[in-house]
Write an enzyme that holds these catalytic residues in place. Structure first.
Site, PDB file in Angstrom:
ATOM      1  N   GLU A 151      -1.963  16.806  14.794  1.00 32.85           N
ATOM      2  CA  GLU A 151      -2.409  15.437  14.466  1.00 32.85           C
ATOM      3  C   GLU A 151      -1.634  14.434  15.316  1.00 32.85           C
ATOM      4  O   GLU A 151      -0.486  14.673  15.659  1.00 32.85           O
ATOM      5  CB  GLU A 151      -2.216  15.165  12.971  1.00 32.85           C
ATOM      6  CG  GLU A 151      -0.805  15.432  12.423  1.00 32.85           C
ATOM      7  CD  GLU A 151       0.137  14.256  12.540  1.00 32.85           C
ATOM      8  OE1 GLU A 151      -0.339  13.153  12.814  1.00 32.85           O
ATOM      9  OE2 GLU A 151       1.351  14.466  12.364  1.00 32.85           O
ATOM     10  N   LEU A 153      -1.599  10.972  14.332  1.00 32.18           N
ATOM     11  CA  LEU A 153      -1.889   9.818  13.481  1.00 32.18           C
ATOM     12  C   LEU A 153      -0.648   8.951  13.316  1.00 32.18           C
ATOM     13  O   LEU A 153       0.383   9.449  12.878  1.00 32.18           O
ATOM     14  CB  LEU A 153      -2.346  10.294  12.094  1.00 32.18           C
ATOM     15  CG  LEU A 153      -3.442  11.362  12.053  1.00 32.18           C
ATOM     16  CD1 LEU A 153      -3.677  11.816  10.621  1.00 32.18           C
ATOM     17  CD2 LEU A 153      -4.726  10.818  12.669  1.00 32.18           C
ATOM     18  N   ARG A 154      -0.786   7.677  13.653  1.00 31.08           N
ATOM     19  CA  ARG A 154       0.324   6.750  13.383  1.00 31.08           C
ATOM     20  C   ARG A 154       0.194   6.243  11.958  1.00 31.08           C
ATOM     21  O   ARG A 154      -0.892   5.811  11.557  1.00 31.08           O
ATOM     22  CB  ARG A 154       0.263   5.531  14.316  1.00 31.08           C
ATOM     23  CG  ARG A 154       0.703   5.781  15.736  1.00 31.08           C
ATOM     24  CD  ARG A 154       0.249   4.649  16.604  1.00 31.08           C
ATOM     25  NE  ARG A 154      -1.201   4.462  16.445  1.00 31.08           N
ATOM     26  CZ  ARG A 154      -1.865   3.352  16.742  1.00 31.08           C
ATOM     27  NH1 ARG A 154      -1.223   2.291  17.186  1.00 31.08           N
ATOM     28  NH2 ARG A 154      -3.169   3.273  16.583  1.00 31.08           N
ATOM     29  N   GLY A 256      13.542  -2.348  20.163  1.00 28.01           N
ATOM     30  CA  GLY A 256      13.823  -2.587  18.750  1.00 28.01           C
ATOM     31  C   GLY A 256      15.113  -1.928  18.320  1.00 28.01           C
ATOM     32  O   GLY A 256      15.972  -1.618  19.159  1.00 28.01           O
ATOM     33  N   CYS A 263       8.292  11.444  11.891  1.00 28.47           N
ATOM     34  CA  CYS A 263       7.941  12.361  12.981  1.00 28.47           C
ATOM     35  C   CYS A 263       8.937  12.367  14.134  1.00 28.47           C
ATOM     36  O   CYS A 263       9.490  13.416  14.460  1.00 28.47           O
ATOM     37  CB  CYS A 263       6.560  11.997  13.517  1.00 28.47           C
ATOM     38  SG  CYS A 263       5.281  12.204  12.292  1.00 28.47           S
ATOM     39  N   ARG A 332      11.133   7.389   5.372  1.00 34.51           N
ATOM     40  CA  ARG A 332      11.776   8.543   6.015  1.00 34.51           C
ATOM     41  C   ARG A 332      12.399   8.155   7.361  1.00 34.51           C
ATOM     42  O   ARG A 332      11.740   7.603   8.219  1.00 34.51           O
ATOM     43  CB  ARG A 332      10.765   9.685   6.191  1.00 34.51           C
ATOM     44  CG  ARG A 332      10.473  10.393   4.879  1.00 34.51           C
ATOM     45  CD  ARG A 332       9.436  11.457   5.055  1.00 34.51           C
ATOM     46  NE  ARG A 332       8.096  10.891   5.202  1.00 34.51           N
ATOM     47  CZ  ARG A 332       7.009  11.624   5.401  1.00 34.51           C
ATOM     48  NH1 ARG A 332       7.089  12.930   5.503  1.00 34.51           N
ATOM     49  NH2 ARG A 332       5.830  11.048   5.509  1.00 34.51           N
TER      50      ARG A 332
HETATM   51  N1  UPG Z   1       8.585   2.077  17.893  1.00 32.41           N
HETATM   52  C1  UPG Z   1       9.355   1.211  18.661  1.00 32.41           C
HETATM   53  N2  UPG Z   1       8.781   0.632  19.759  1.00 32.41           N
HETATM   54  C2  UPG Z   1       7.489   0.872  20.126  1.00 32.41           C
HETATM   55  C3  UPG Z   1       6.707   1.731  19.335  1.00 32.41           C
HETATM   56  C4  UPG Z   1       7.281   2.330  18.220  1.00 32.41           C
HETATM   57  O1  UPG Z   1      10.530   0.965  18.373  1.00 32.41           O
HETATM   58  O2  UPG Z   1       7.061   0.327  21.153  1.00 32.41           O
HETATM   59  C5  UPG Z   1       9.184   2.745  16.723  1.00 32.41           C
HETATM   60  C6  UPG Z   1       8.592   2.297  15.401  1.00 32.41           C
HETATM   61  O3  UPG Z   1       9.201   1.114  14.951  1.00 32.41           O
HETATM   62  C7  UPG Z   1       8.904   3.502  14.533  1.00 32.41           C
HETATM   63  C8  UPG Z   1       8.767   4.686  15.485  1.00 32.41           C
HETATM   64  O4  UPG Z   1       8.895   4.135  16.783  1.00 32.41           O
HETATM   65  O5  UPG Z   1      10.219   3.444  14.047  1.00 32.41           O
HETATM   66  C9  UPG Z   1       7.479   5.454  15.334  1.00 32.41           C
HETATM   67  O6  UPG Z   1       6.372   4.574  15.413  1.00 32.41           O
HETATM   68  P1  UPG Z   1       4.847   5.080  15.479  1.00 32.41           P
HETATM   69  O7  UPG Z   1       4.700   6.083  16.541  1.00 32.41           O
HETATM   70  O8  UPG Z   1       3.977   3.899  15.547  1.00 32.41           O
HETATM   71  O9  UPG Z   1       4.669   5.726  14.035  1.00 32.41           O
HETATM   72  P2  UPG Z   1       4.466   7.175  13.438  1.00 32.41           P
HETATM   73  O10 UPG Z   1       3.611   6.995  12.257  1.00 32.41           O
HETATM   74  O11 UPG Z   1       5.814   7.820  13.283  1.00 32.41           O
HETATM   75  O12 UPG Z   1       3.587   8.018  14.512  1.00 32.41           O
HETATM   76  C10 UPG Z   1       4.135   8.949  15.437  1.00 32.41           C
HETATM   77  C11 UPG Z   1       3.153   9.118  16.589  1.00 32.41           C
HETATM   78  C12 UPG Z   1       1.875   9.765  16.101  1.00 32.41           C
HETATM   79  C13 UPG Z   1       2.211  11.085  15.417  1.00 32.41           C
HETATM   80  C14 UPG Z   1       3.182  10.819  14.278  1.00 32.41           C
HETATM   81  C15 UPG Z   1       3.601  12.105  13.555  1.00 32.41           C
HETATM   82  O13 UPG Z   1       2.877   7.848  17.175  1.00 32.41           O
HETATM   83  O14 UPG Z   1       0.998  10.019  17.197  1.00 32.41           O
HETATM   84  O15 UPG Z   1       1.065  11.727  14.906  1.00 32.41           O
HETATM   85  O16 UPG Z   1       4.370  10.197  14.821  1.00 32.41           O
HETATM   86  O17 UPG Z   1       3.935  13.122  14.456  1.00 32.41           O
END
Ligand code: UPG
Length: 435
Positions: A151, A153-154, A256, A263, A332
């Site tokens: 998957e 999924l964000r 950030g 994940c 988490r």
């Molecule tokens: N983040 C940043 N800067 C960015 C983008 C994200 O600091 O430019 C941080 C965000 O704040 C967070 C982390 O990165 O703490 C993860 O963000 P994001 O990827 O949007 O969220 P998740 O829901 O953890 O999704 C990730 C992958 C997704 C995957 C999932 C589980 O993006 O494709 O399915 O993890 O594996």
């Protein structure tokens, strides 16, 4: 198609509801009676925009079911998905696969007719082989294929990511299984979503490689941000300037407080462990993990620096947002879990507000007082820290904020506000990678 989804956590629930919305008949199975009871009543255990309506509609229209007893659904299924947790194993950092293997055992005794067993959970390379061996041992005669279908999924955008993905990855050499997977994802052919068919081990690795690359990209821009602060440059312009190069791409370049969530932290560590185990260490990812861990701690220092003191005893710090990202109640590996205790250790009292995460956070962040709104968290504080970029923090009444704060210090760890605007309103303002 008939689908059985084992595990109603984040991935199982979103995937199950979306497959039902594609027109398949989906039964979601979980061992937790209270979870199933809540789902049957229409209560969604997680906060994910749009999921409640999606679940309700598909339940109403007779395509989505929840059960504690999955035997019949597994027997009837064309595809059985394993969507259980793979947390970090205590002690050694490898992914804990006990739930995946327990699901394989359960499936083994039940499959009837050709069945595709799909690992949706994030699993290390070779797990599919193990799942196949478990089923084969119990049922030497069974007709089945084990497929990897990771998957991407964000959280907060999961339904959109499921229904309009950049790609779907399917790892199997079995042609019958490929046909079943193509049918399951048929609605995506309308918008010409590429389906990448590949070997099972390759597919398993793609998932880790994707998350590790994204974690590395974020960590890269975070280090650039630190450099920007030293040399008087602006990280957002650096991100724009490099991101317009299509070879680099504009996304995931927001500097950030360090990445968190369910994940990236766990998957980067698991990839490092797998690579070490196979004698092909991924040094870039090892460093990414190290840099990110140190960064979260360094953020507390940044707050103290903005307040012009190292001694925070007697100081109150207001915090906006504690979840690892907006539009989720997921705590988490949230950066807040490192940053807030570090501030407390330095002597500060912390008062926080989060639109959805407070309930979950309250028992993870001892001593933090949760307030009812953003302005309440600011009231009487010696500094306000913006830690998660929820939309409602983007347009705060700055004059009101200033009048509520004891000292007009704002530390914006998500670059939500413009430095010039904050200075104009009379704030001492610190952000990430901008002077
Ligand atoms: N983040 C940043 N800067 C960015 C983008 C994200 O600091 O430019 C941080 C965000 O704040 C967070 C982390 O990165 O703490 C993860 O963000 P994001 O990827 O949007 O969220 P998740 O829901 O953890 O999704 C990730 C992958 C997704 C995957 C999932 C589980 O993006 O494709 O399915 O993890 O594996």
């Amino acid at each position: 198609m008939r689908v059985a989804m084992i595990g109603t956590g984040y991935v199982g629930l979103v995937s199950g509801a979306c497959f039902a919305d594609f027109g398949h008949v989906v039964t979601c199975i979980d061992k937790d009676p209270s979870k199933i009871e809540r789902l049957e009543r229409g209560e969604i255990p997680i906060f994910e925009p749009g999921l409640d309506d999606l679940v309700a509609r598909n339940v109403r229209e007779g395509r989505l079911f929840f059960t504690l007893e999955g035997a019949q659904a597994i027997k009837d299924a064309d595809a059985v998905f394993i969507a259980v947790g793979t947390p970090t194993r205590r002690g050694d950092g490898h992914a804990d696969l006990s739930y995946v293997y327990a699901a394989a055992e359960e499936i083994a005794g039940l499959i009837d007719g050709f069945t595709v067993v799909v690992t949706k959970s994030t699993v290390p390379v070779g797990t599919g082989d193990e799942v196949e061996a478990i089923i084969r041992k119990v049922r030497p005669d069974a007709q089945f294929a084990v497929v990897s279908n990771p998957e991407f999924l964000r959280e907060g955008a999961a339904i959109e990511d499921f229904k309009r993905p950049d790609r779907v990855v399917v790892g199997t050499d079995d042609e019958r299984a490929q046909a079943v997977m193509r049918d399951l994802y048929r609605p995506l052919s309308l918008n010409e979503t590429p389906i990448v068919f590949t070997g099972r081990r390759t597919s398993e690795l793609i998932k880790y490689a994707a998350n590790a690359f994204l974690a590395m990209k974020i960590t890269f821009i975070n280090e650039m941000a630190d450099l920007c602060e030293k040399v008087g440059a602006d990280v957002q312009s650096v991100a724009k300037g490099i991101g317009l190069d299509k070879r680099i791409g504009a996304k995931f370049l927001n500097a950030g407080p360090g990445y968190g969530g369910s994940c990236f932290p766990k998957d980067t560590i698991a990839l490092v462990k797998t690579a070490q185990q196979y004698g092909a260490p991924t040094r870039l990812i090892e460093t990414t993990v190290e840099v990110n861990t140190a960064r979260k701690k360094a953020m507390a220092e940044k707050v103290a620096e903005a307040m012009g003191t190292r001694e925070l005893t007697g100081k109150t710090i207001g915090v906006l947002g504690v979840t690892f990202k907006p539009n989720t109640d997921d705590m988490r590996d949230a950066p807040s879990l490192d940053i807030l205790p570090a501030l407390q250790t330095m002597g500060a009292k912390v008062q926080a507000f989060d639109p959805e995460g407070a309930k979950e956070a309250a028992h993870m962040l001892a001593g933090v007082e949760f307030k009812a709104g953003a302005y309440d968290a600011a009231e009487g504080a010696d500094a306000l820290v913006i830690l998660t970029e929820w939309d409602q923090f983007r347009a705060l009444d700055l004059d009101r904020l200033k009048s509520l704060l004891k000292a007009p210090v704002v530390v914006d760890l998500r670059n939500v506000y413009k430095p010039a605007e904050m200075v104009r309103h009379g704030f001492t303002y610190a952000s990430i990678g901008r002077s």
